[in-house]
Design a protein around this motif. Structure first.
Motif, PDB file in Angstrom:
ATOM      1  N   ASP A 141       0.829  -1.201   0.000  1.00  0.00           N
ATOM      2  CA  ASP A 141       0.000   0.000   0.000  1.00  0.00           C
ATOM      3  C   ASP A 141       0.862   1.249   0.000  1.00  0.00           C
ATOM      4  OD1 ASP A 141      -2.151  -1.619   0.044  1.00  0.00           O
ATOM      5  OD2 ASP A 141      -2.826  -1.098   2.059  1.00  0.00           O
ATOM      6  N   GLU A 142       1.894   1.212   0.833  1.00  0.00           N
ATOM      7  CA  GLU A 142       2.829   2.331   0.891  1.00  0.00           C
ATOM      8  C   GLU A 142       3.373   2.657  -0.485  1.00  0.00           C
ATOM      9  OE1 GLU A 142       6.325   1.849   3.469  1.00  0.00           O
ATOM     10  OE2 GLU A 142       4.818   1.305   4.965  1.00  0.00           O
ATOM     11  N   HIS A 143       3.851   1.626  -1.138  1.00  0.00           N
ATOM     12  CA  HIS A 143       4.425   1.824  -2.457  1.00  0.00           C
ATOM     13  C   HIS A 143       3.375   2.388  -3.412  1.00  0.00           C
ATOM     14  CE1 HIS A 143       5.625   0.376  -6.568  1.00  0.00           C
ATOM     15  NE2 HIS A 143       6.651   1.094  -6.218  1.00  0.00           N
ATOM     16  N   PHE A 144       2.198   1.851  -3.332  1.00  0.00           N
ATOM     17  CA  PHE A 144       1.150   2.283  -4.240  1.00  0.00           C
ATOM     18  C   PHE A 144       0.726   3.718  -3.953  1.00  0.00           C
ATOM     19  CE2 PHE A 144      -3.368   2.190  -5.727  1.00  0.00           C
ATOM     20  CZ  PHE A 144      -3.059   2.147  -7.073  1.00  0.00           C
ATOM     21  N   MET A 145       0.693   4.086  -2.697  1.00  0.00           N
ATOM     22  CA  MET A 145       0.360   5.459  -2.340  1.00  0.00           C
ATOM     23  C   MET A 145       1.353   6.421  -2.974  1.00  0.00           C
ATOM     24  SD  MET A 145      -0.791   4.769   1.600  1.00  0.00           S
ATOM     25  CE  MET A 145       0.181   6.130   2.200  1.00  0.00           C
ATOM     26  N   MET A 146       2.627   5.983  -3.008  1.00  0.00           N
ATOM     27  CA  MET A 146       3.641   6.828  -3.617  1.00  0.00           C
ATOM     28  C   MET A 146       3.399   6.952  -5.117  1.00  0.00           C
ATOM     29  SD  MET A 146       7.582   6.563  -4.187  1.00  0.00           S
ATOM     30  CE  MET A 146       6.911   5.610  -5.515  1.00  0.00           C
ATOM     31  N   VAL A 147       3.040   5.828  -5.724  1.00  0.00           N
ATOM     32  CA  VAL A 147       2.773   5.850  -7.162  1.00  0.00           C
ATOM     33  C   VAL A 147       1.587   6.768  -7.459  1.00  0.00           C
ATOM     34  CG1 VAL A 147       1.983   4.469  -9.112  1.00  0.00           C
ATOM     35  CG2 VAL A 147       3.743   3.572  -7.599  1.00  0.00           C
ATOM     36  N   LEU A 148       0.526   6.627  -6.675  1.00  0.00           N
ATOM     37  CA  LEU A 148      -0.671   7.438  -6.909  1.00  0.00           C
ATOM     38  C   LEU A 148      -0.404   8.915  -6.705  1.00  0.00           C
ATOM     39  CD1 LEU A 148      -3.789   5.660  -5.367  1.00  0.00           C
ATOM     40  CD2 LEU A 148      -3.269   6.077  -7.767  1.00  0.00           C
ATOM     41  N   GLY A 149       0.378   9.206  -5.674  1.00  0.00           N
ATOM     42  CA  GLY A 149       0.541  10.601  -5.298  1.00  0.00           C
ATOM     43  C   GLY A 149       1.623  11.340  -6.060  1.00  0.00           C
ATOM     44  N   LYS A 150       2.670  10.622  -6.464  1.00  0.00           N
ATOM     45  CA  LYS A 150       3.839  11.340  -6.964  1.00  0.00           C
ATOM     46  C   LYS A 150       4.184  11.081  -8.423  1.00  0.00           C
ATOM     47  CE  LYS A 150       5.539  13.183  -3.042  1.00  0.00           C
ATOM     48  NZ  LYS A 150       4.124  13.189  -2.574  1.00  0.00           N
ATOM     49  N   LYS A 151       3.529  10.107  -9.032  1.00  0.00           N
ATOM     50  CA  LYS A 151       3.980   9.700 -10.357  1.00  0.00           C
ATOM     51  C   LYS A 151       3.095  10.238 -11.471  1.00  0.00           C
ATOM     52  CE  LYS A 151       7.173   6.724  -8.801  1.00  0.00           C
ATOM     53  NZ  LYS A 151       8.585   6.737  -9.183  1.00  0.00           N
ATOM     54  N   SER A 152       3.718  10.411 -12.633  1.00  0.00           N
ATOM     55  CA  SER A 152       2.985  10.815 -13.828  1.00  0.00           C
ATOM     56  C   SER A 152       2.240   9.599 -14.383  1.00  0.00           C
ATOM     57  CB  SER A 152       3.962  11.319 -14.878  1.00  0.00           C
ATOM     58  OG  SER A 152       4.737  10.254 -15.346  1.00  0.00           O
ATOM     59  N   SER A 153       1.379   9.858 -15.353  1.00  0.00           N
ATOM     60  CA  SER A 153       0.591   8.761 -15.914  1.00  0.00           C
ATOM     61  C   SER A 153       1.504   7.695 -16.515  1.00  0.00           C
ATOM     62  CB  SER A 153      -0.369   9.305 -16.963  1.00  0.00           C
ATOM     63  OG  SER A 153       0.339   9.921 -18.011  1.00  0.00           O
TER      64      SER A 153
ATOM     65  N   ASN B  21     -10.679   0.108 -18.505  1.00  0.00           N
ATOM     66  CA  ASN B  21     -11.410   0.903 -17.529  1.00  0.00           C
ATOM     67  C   ASN B  21     -10.953   0.591 -16.103  1.00  0.00           C
ATOM     68  OD1 ASN B  21     -13.462   2.628 -16.532  1.00  0.00           O
ATOM     69  ND2 ASN B  21     -14.667   2.086 -18.344  1.00  0.00           N
ATOM     70  N   ASP B  22     -10.823  -0.692 -15.808  1.00  0.00           N
ATOM     71  CA  ASP B  22     -10.373  -1.106 -14.479  1.00  0.00           C
ATOM     72  C   ASP B  22      -8.965  -0.577 -14.197  1.00  0.00           C
ATOM     73  OD1 ASP B  22     -12.674  -2.452 -13.813  1.00  0.00           O
ATOM     74  OD2 ASP B  22     -11.947  -4.398 -14.520  1.00  0.00           O
ATOM     75  N   ILE B  23      -8.101  -0.678 -15.193  1.00  0.00           N
ATOM     76  CA  ILE B  23      -6.727  -0.207 -15.006  1.00  0.00           C
ATOM     77  C   ILE B  23      -6.722   1.294 -14.729  1.00  0.00           C
ATOM     78  CG2 ILE B  23      -4.456   0.050 -16.081  1.00  0.00           C
ATOM     79  CD1 ILE B  23      -5.079  -2.398 -17.784  1.00  0.00           C
ATOM     80  N   ALA B  24      -7.485   2.007 -15.560  1.00  0.00           N
ATOM     81  CA  ALA B  24      -7.562   3.462 -15.404  1.00  0.00           C
ATOM     82  C   ALA B  24      -8.072   3.822 -14.014  1.00  0.00           C
ATOM     83  CB  ALA B  24      -8.473   4.052 -16.465  1.00  0.00           C
ATOM     84  N   ASN B  25      -9.161   3.197 -13.643  1.00  0.00           N
ATOM     85  CA  ASN B  25      -9.768   3.444 -12.348  1.00  0.00           C
ATOM     86  C   ASN B  25      -8.764   3.169 -11.228  1.00  0.00           C
ATOM     87  OD1 ASN B  25     -11.226   2.920  -9.890  1.00  0.00           O
ATOM     88  ND2 ASN B  25     -13.095   2.916 -11.107  1.00  0.00           N
TER      89      ASN B  25
ATOM     90  N   GLU C 112      -9.133   7.002 -21.449  1.00  0.00           N
ATOM     91  CA  GLU C 112      -8.491   7.521 -22.660  1.00  0.00           C
ATOM     92  C   GLU C 112      -6.980   7.638 -22.478  1.00  0.00           C
ATOM     93  OE1 GLU C 112     -11.155   8.680 -21.139  1.00  0.00           O
ATOM     94  OE2 GLU C 112     -12.596   9.624 -22.503  1.00  0.00           O
ATOM     95  N   THR C 113      -6.594   8.023 -21.273  1.00  0.00           N
ATOM     96  CA  THR C 113      -5.157   8.156 -21.000  1.00  0.00           C
ATOM     97  C   THR C 113      -4.465   6.792 -21.097  1.00  0.00           C
ATOM     98  OG1 THR C 113      -5.659   9.981 -19.513  1.00  0.00           O
ATOM     99  CG2 THR C 113      -3.479   9.028 -19.350  1.00  0.00           C
ATOM    100  N   ILE C 114      -5.092   5.792 -20.522  1.00  0.00           N
ATOM    101  CA  ILE C 114      -4.518   4.436 -20.580  1.00  0.00           C
ATOM    102  C   ILE C 114      -4.375   4.006 -22.032  1.00  0.00           C
ATOM    103  CG2 ILE C 114      -4.891   2.010 -20.000  1.00  0.00           C
ATOM    104  CD1 ILE C 114      -4.253   3.684 -17.590  1.00  0.00           C
ATOM    105  N   SER C 115      -5.428   4.235 -22.785  1.00  0.00           N
ATOM    106  CA  SER C 115      -5.410   3.840 -24.187  1.00  0.00           C
ATOM    107  C   SER C 115      -4.256   4.518 -24.921  1.00  0.00           C
ATOM    108  CB  SER C 115      -6.743   4.225 -24.811  1.00  0.00           C
ATOM    109  OG  SER C 115      -6.842   3.709 -26.099  1.00  0.00           O
ATOM    110  N   ARG C 116      -4.141   5.819 -24.733  1.00  0.00           N
ATOM    111  CA  ARG C 116      -3.071   6.571 -25.381  1.00  0.00           C
ATOM    112  C   ARG C 116      -1.698   6.070 -24.940  1.00  0.00           C
ATOM    113  NH1 ARG C 116      -6.724  11.102 -26.678  1.00  0.00           N
ATOM    114  NH2 ARG C 116      -7.647  11.357 -24.627  1.00  0.00           N
ATOM    115  N   LEU C 117      -1.574   5.759 -23.661  1.00  0.00           N
ATOM    116  CA  LEU C 117      -0.281   5.290 -23.165  1.00  0.00           C
ATOM    117  C   LEU C 117       0.098   3.946 -23.779  1.00  0.00           C
ATOM    118  CD1 LEU C 117      -0.471   6.274 -19.392  1.00  0.00           C
ATOM    119  CD2 LEU C 117       1.097   7.179 -21.101  1.00  0.00           C
ATOM    120  N   PHE C 118      -0.895   3.060 -23.902  1.00  0.00           N
ATOM    121  CA  PHE C 118      -0.608   1.761 -24.515  1.00  0.00           C
ATOM    122  C   PHE C 118      -0.054   1.959 -25.923  1.00  0.00           C
ATOM    123  CE2 PHE C 118      -3.402  -0.856 -21.544  1.00  0.00           C
ATOM    124  CZ  PHE C 118      -2.335  -1.587 -21.054  1.00  0.00           C
ATOM    125  N   THR C 119      -0.701   2.834 -26.679  1.00  0.00           N
ATOM    126  CA  THR C 119      -0.203   3.067 -28.046  1.00  0.00           C
ATOM    127  C   THR C 119       1.181   3.716 -28.002  1.00  0.00           C
ATOM    128  OG1 THR C 119      -2.014   4.667 -27.972  1.00  0.00           O
ATOM    129  CG2 THR C 119      -2.029   3.110 -29.773  1.00  0.00           C
TER     130      THR C 119
END
Lengths: 255, 255
Positions: free
Chosen positions: B153-165, B197-201, B208-215
């Motif tokens: 959770d700690e690691h994920f909180m860092m990803v959510l809070g500090k990382k770009s898409s 959708n699940d990944i994005a959520n 849309e961001t996820i889709s663009r990133l995959f491409t």
DNA sequence: CGCTGCTTTGAACAACTTCAACTTCTGTGG
DNA sequence: CCACAGAAGTTGAAGTTGTTCAAAGCAGCG
């Protein structure tokens, strides 16, 4: 591990209060335990002399020796990335246990420091685990406390991932208010022991954003800000801003 | 609670494998336990018939009866806000335990459903707790597993809070890769059982961001995307994108 | 075949960040 | 006790990243 003599000495200094008489009894480890069992727990706990602002409870990379229960004051947990960027993981108030995340590999993955003059109870983990093996109520309470942390994290993940800056900050303030209340402090007037920077870092926002939000909240009559002193003028309004299910006790993570 | 007969019947159907013979033995509850103790654990575990895509393991608000260990397939945990908005809390692969966050107040605060055909081991919590009281190794492993969740959770909180898409998605992919690897699956070719959708959520981004990133990732030669099938072409590049300390096993939270 | 739901893509928009300057506070030493 | 230096906080303007809205493409399935 058990140091009755030492405990008495510290007692004389006014630092020690047995779990039994501790006002945090009902928030902390002893929940659900019998008087006798609490006494056994009491014997493995070491009351440390107060920490000063900036003192470390433990550092990232340290081996896990003890968990710590905040008795008074407050602490901040954070980890530092390879580039030296700090990530604030949580703020902890009296009655909260820190260090639980280190059990996994017996290593602390974050540091914890005092934000102000703070006293803690040190609980050697090996002794605690042995005791939990003998006292079902203690084992259960440990499971419960860890599980609650998981729930808190869940709530916080939602705040970080889905909420706007306004919602994040109001959630934070409401959570602080609730936690102060349930500890017998005022839920409407309190001092922030952490800097704006810490709050911003914790909420995944820029300091400037926090600053602007404080002024906005003040202009909207939600709160009154005087430096570190916050007065909540409209708790219901804050709650509404925080969005639904803002009950989640946020702000306490990791340690 | 113990159902040896039933277990044998299920065994005949090919659904049951004792913990002892389970390939997930070293990732799951039995870690660090003796053969005899694993056998006792084995006796409280119920092997359920496989779930189909969309089947619920439990629902938000349900009372906690059991924890579940994913045996094959995958599940998703999520909670739904008062406005009906879903928040994905985590995806769970074989060997991972879900339901730990419900111990606190004996109530599930999130729902967990199968993302594909999935089989799980049901572990009645009361029986587990009793057993943990008798088997120090089991108590310890439970503490360790819960603590590891806290670290995740700690690691994920860092990803959510500090990382770009970009960093969020590459972190996610690297984490999946690692988790598949350590389970004996390919770490470079796998199927995503969850929707965009699940990944994005989950990552706090828009579909849309996820889709663009995959491409984008595909154009940069990092991965190859064919519908739900992902081939990792440049794991090191992905890791670099994910940023430092991307080791953190992410994507598994709550259940 | 023609839904239906998921995914992709483009363009406009908004929220928050970044940068820069300025103010206020804090604490330290003269 | 005051002066000063550095830290912390505030404010404005410009810039980015990711969102939102809209529409079209595609696969799966009755």
């Amino acid at each position: 591990m058990t140091e009755p003599t030492d405990r008495k000495v510290i007692d004389l200094k006014g630092l020690k209060v047995a779990c039994q008489e501790c006002s945090l009894r009902d928030l902390c480890l002893p929940v659900g335990m019998s008087v006798q069992d609490i006494d056994r727990l009491d014997h493995i706990i070491r009351r440390k002399r107060p920490l000063h602002r900036g003192d470390y409870l433990y550092r990232e990379g340290d081996e896990l020796h003890s968990l710590y229960a905040v008795r008074s004051g407050s602490v901040k947990s954070f980890s530092v990335s390879e580039e030296g960027e700090e990530q604030v993981l949580g703020f902890h108030l009296p009655g909260e246990l820190v260090g639980l995340d280190a059990i996994h590999d017996s290593t602390h993955h974050c540091s914890t420091i005092a934000l102000e003059t703070t006293s803690v109870c040190e609980i050697p983990f090996d002794a605690l685990e042995e005791l939990a093996q003998e006292i079902p109520g203690l084992q259960h309470q440990l499971f419960r406390l860890m599980s609650r942390e998981l729930q808190n994290d869940e709530h916080f993940m939602m705040v970080l991932g889905k909420k706007s800056s306004e919602e994040k900050l109001s959630n934070f303030l409401v959570s602080l208010s609730q936690r102060f209340s349930s500890r017998g402090f005022s839920g409407t007037e309190f001092m922030l022991s952490m800097s704006r920077n810490d709050i911003a870092n914790y909420l995944g926002l820029a300091v400037e954003t926090i600053s602007r939000l404080f002024t906005r909240f003040q202009n909207n009559g939600l709160i009154e800000v005087d430096r570190k002193f916050i007065t909540i003028r409209d708790l219901e309004g804050l709650r509404r801003l925080a969005g639904p299910q803002c009950g989640g006790h946020m702000g306490a993570h990791r340690g």
